[in-house]
Design an enzyme around this catalytic site. Structure first.
Site, short mmCIF file in Angstrom:
data_model
loop_
_atom_site.label_atom_id
_atom_site.label_comp_id
_atom_site.label_asym_id
_atom_site.label_seq_id
_atom_site.Cartn_x
_atom_site.Cartn_y
_atom_site.Cartn_z
N ASP A 104 0.82 -1.21 0.00
CA ASP A 104 0.00 0.00 0.00
C ASP A 104 0.85 1.26 0.00
OD1 ASP A 104 0.99 -0.39 2.53
OD2 ASP A 104 -0.90 -0.03 3.58
N LYS A 155 4.35 1.97 15.95
CA LYS A 155 3.28 2.89 16.35
C LYS A 155 3.46 3.42 17.78
CE LYS A 155 0.52 1.35 12.71
NZ LYS A 155 0.54 -0.04 12.33
N ASP A 215 1.93 6.65 1.78
CA ASP A 215 1.27 5.46 2.27
C ASP A 215 -0.21 5.62 1.93
OD1 ASP A 215 0.80 3.49 4.90
OD2 ASP A 215 -0.59 5.16 4.80
N1 GDD Z 1 -0.79 -11.55 3.81
C1 GDD Z 1 -1.06 -10.67 4.79
N2 GDD Z 1 -1.60 -11.14 5.96
N3 GDD Z 1 -0.80 -9.37 4.60
C2 GDD Z 1 -1.08 -8.51 5.60
C3 GDD Z 1 -1.65 -8.92 6.83
C4 GDD Z 1 -1.93 -10.32 7.00
O1 GDD Z 1 -2.44 -10.79 8.02
N4 GDD Z 1 -1.82 -7.83 7.63
C5 GDD Z 1 -1.37 -6.77 6.91
N5 GDD Z 1 -0.93 -7.18 5.69
C6 GDD Z 1 -0.33 -6.35 4.63
C7 GDD Z 1 -1.13 -5.11 4.25
O2 GDD Z 1 -1.95 -5.38 3.13
C8 GDD Z 1 -0.03 -4.12 3.90
O3 GDD Z 1 0.41 -4.27 2.55
C9 GDD Z 1 1.12 -4.51 4.80
O4 GDD Z 1 0.89 -5.88 5.18
C10 GDD Z 1 1.24 -3.64 6.06
O5 GDD Z 1 0.03 -3.72 6.78
P1 GDD Z 1 -0.82 -2.43 7.15
O6 GDD Z 1 -2.05 -2.89 7.83
O7 GDD Z 1 -0.97 -1.55 5.96
O8 GDD Z 1 0.12 -1.78 8.22
P2 GDD Z 1 0.30 -0.24 8.61
O9 GDD Z 1 0.11 0.64 7.46
O10 GDD Z 1 -0.53 0.00 9.82
O11 GDD Z 1 1.85 -0.21 9.07
C11 GDD Z 1 2.87 -0.76 8.25
O12 GDD Z 1 3.26 0.13 7.22
C12 GDD Z 1 3.88 1.36 7.67
C13 GDD Z 1 4.26 2.13 6.43
O13 GDD Z 1 3.16 2.41 5.67
C14 GDD Z 1 4.05 -1.09 9.17
O14 GDD Z 1 4.96 -1.86 8.39
C15 GDD Z 1 4.74 0.16 9.70
O15 GDD Z 1 5.90 -0.16 10.43
C16 GDD Z 1 5.11 1.08 8.53
O16 GDD Z 1 5.69 2.29 9.01
MG MG Z 2 -0.46 0.40 5.53
#
Ligand code: GDD
Ligand code: MG
Length: 342
Positions: A104, A155, A215
């Site tokens: 994403d 976070k 993001d």
């Molecule tokens: N296969 C799979 N299974 N993918 C997952 C799962 C799961 O259970 N949970 C989340 N994802 C995927 C999401 O689709 C996304 O591409 C990625 O893993 C990160 O998950 P998000 O839910 O988008 O996390 P976030 O945005 O709260 O935080 C993450 O991204 C930030 C940057 O945008 C973390 O990696 C943070 O540390 C980072 O700063």
């Molecule tokens: Mg994300």
């Protein structure tokens, strides 16, 4: 070399768009978000493992119909395993050093340079970094001048954040990182695995990316990324095939078979395929889903309308998400995987 693309989240913050579409297939300039990412993969990546669960069939169908010149494996988790669990679940396809990418994110990261940086540092794990003002929705790295990361907090509260450098969502990992992740349970890479690798190996590095990074976690950033890419490419509007535009559109992206009636004005809007926008409608900072109908004299601002919704004449909306259909079965009422604790 393999790249695991994490595309299994529900994308709850992008509701109602994600009630009908996998987050990674949401279009950006009429092309799925995940395709923008695949286009940044270096040549040495010959295999892509898509870590999926929610709306796996949609993703599978898309990749059956579209070829990207690389082997694509759709790795379907029996249940969401989190960012770490999903990575572990892809282990059988991993042959050596590999990449893990959040799906994403739209950015100018040069993955080839990041892999070089990783090798030169003899790192066990390297992650991309990007500076932001408000770090609390991200993972934050305590990073030294030479790029070594000595602490990582997912976070954090603003006062607990070790720096302004956040995890920008791309990792280059040695295969042994997989040994740190338990099989078959929900594991957060960011909360559980990164801190452990730092402690055990002291060879965790951060690669500061240059250029731009966005993001696509929320509706506002989803609209902003369109605006950003349009301006960057010096295009005023982006439009698919078979559109009939009788009104004016500015900093706007419209899909295929979209009709926009007379005297309607669209400013910073994203309109999906087959939408019908009537006459004298104003749309500002909005997303309009597929097959939607927005009748004459409506005024919609800062809002998102889910697929297949029909809005009657004179609808006035500001800061609303419209969804009148049943919520898909199994869709969580809160975010799982990477939980935001508020
Ligand atoms: N296969 C799979 N299974 N993918 C997952 C799962 C799961 O259970 N949970 C989340 N994802 C995927 C999401 O689709 C996304 O591409 C990625 O893993 C990160 O998950 P998000 O839910 O988008 O996390 P976030 O945005 O709260 O935080 C993450 O991204 C930030 C940057 O945008 C973390 O990696 C943070 O540390 C980072 O700063
Ligand atoms: Mg994300």
């Amino acid at each position: 070399m393999e790249a695991i693309i994490l595309s299994g989240g529900f994308g709850t913050r992008l509701r109602p768009l994600t009630y009908t579409k996998a987050k990674s297939l949401l279009p950006i300039l009429n092309k799925p978000m995940i395709v923008h990412l695949i286009e940044t993969l270096p040549k040495e990546v010959n295999k892509i493992i898509l870590a999926v669960n929610y709306r796996k069939d949609q993703i599978e169908n898309y990749f059956n119909e579209n070829d990207f010149g690389k082997e694509i494996i759709v790795n379907d988790e029996p249940k969401p395993l989190g960012t770490g669990g999903a990575t572990k679940f892809a282990e059988k396809h991993i042959t050596g050093r590999f990449l893990v990418l959040n799906s994403d994110i739209i950015c100018s990261l040069n993955l080839k340079d990041m892999i070089k940086f990783h090798i030169n540092n003899k790192a066990i794990a390297s992650i991309s970094l990007w500076p932001v003002e408000n770090v609390s929705e991200f993972g934050v790295a305590d990073v030294r001048e030479n790029g070594k990361i000595v602490g990582f907090v997912e976070k954090p509260k603003p006062e607990d954040a070790p720096s302004e450098f956040i995890n920008a969502g791309a990792y280059c990992l040695e295969k042994k990182v997989l040994d740190y992740i338990d099989t078959g349970r929900l594991v957060s890479m960011e909360k559980e695995i990164f801190p452990q690798i730092i402690e055990d190996t002291n060879r965790f590095f951060g690669f500061k990316l240059k250029g731009y990074w966005m993001d696509i976690g929320r509706i506002s950033s989803y609209i902003d990324v369109h605006r950003f890419l349009l301006n960057r490419n010096k295009i005023k509007k982006f439009q698919g095939n078979n559109c009939k535009v009788f009104g004016t559109i500015k900093e706007t992206c419209i899909g295929n078979n979209v009709t926009i009636g007379k005297n309607s004005k669209l400013d910073c809007a994203v309109v999906y395929d087959n939408a019908l926008i009537g006459e004298n409608v104003e749309l500002s900072y909005c997303v309009i889903g597929e097959n939607c109908k927005i009748a004459d004299f409506s005024d919609i601002r800062n809002s998102v309308i889910g697929d297949n919704e029909k809005l009657i004449e004179n609808t006035i909306l500001d800061n609303k998400a419209v969804w009148t259909q049943p919520i898909p079965e199994g869709y969580p009422d809160k975010q799982i995987g990477n939980v935001i604790e508020k």
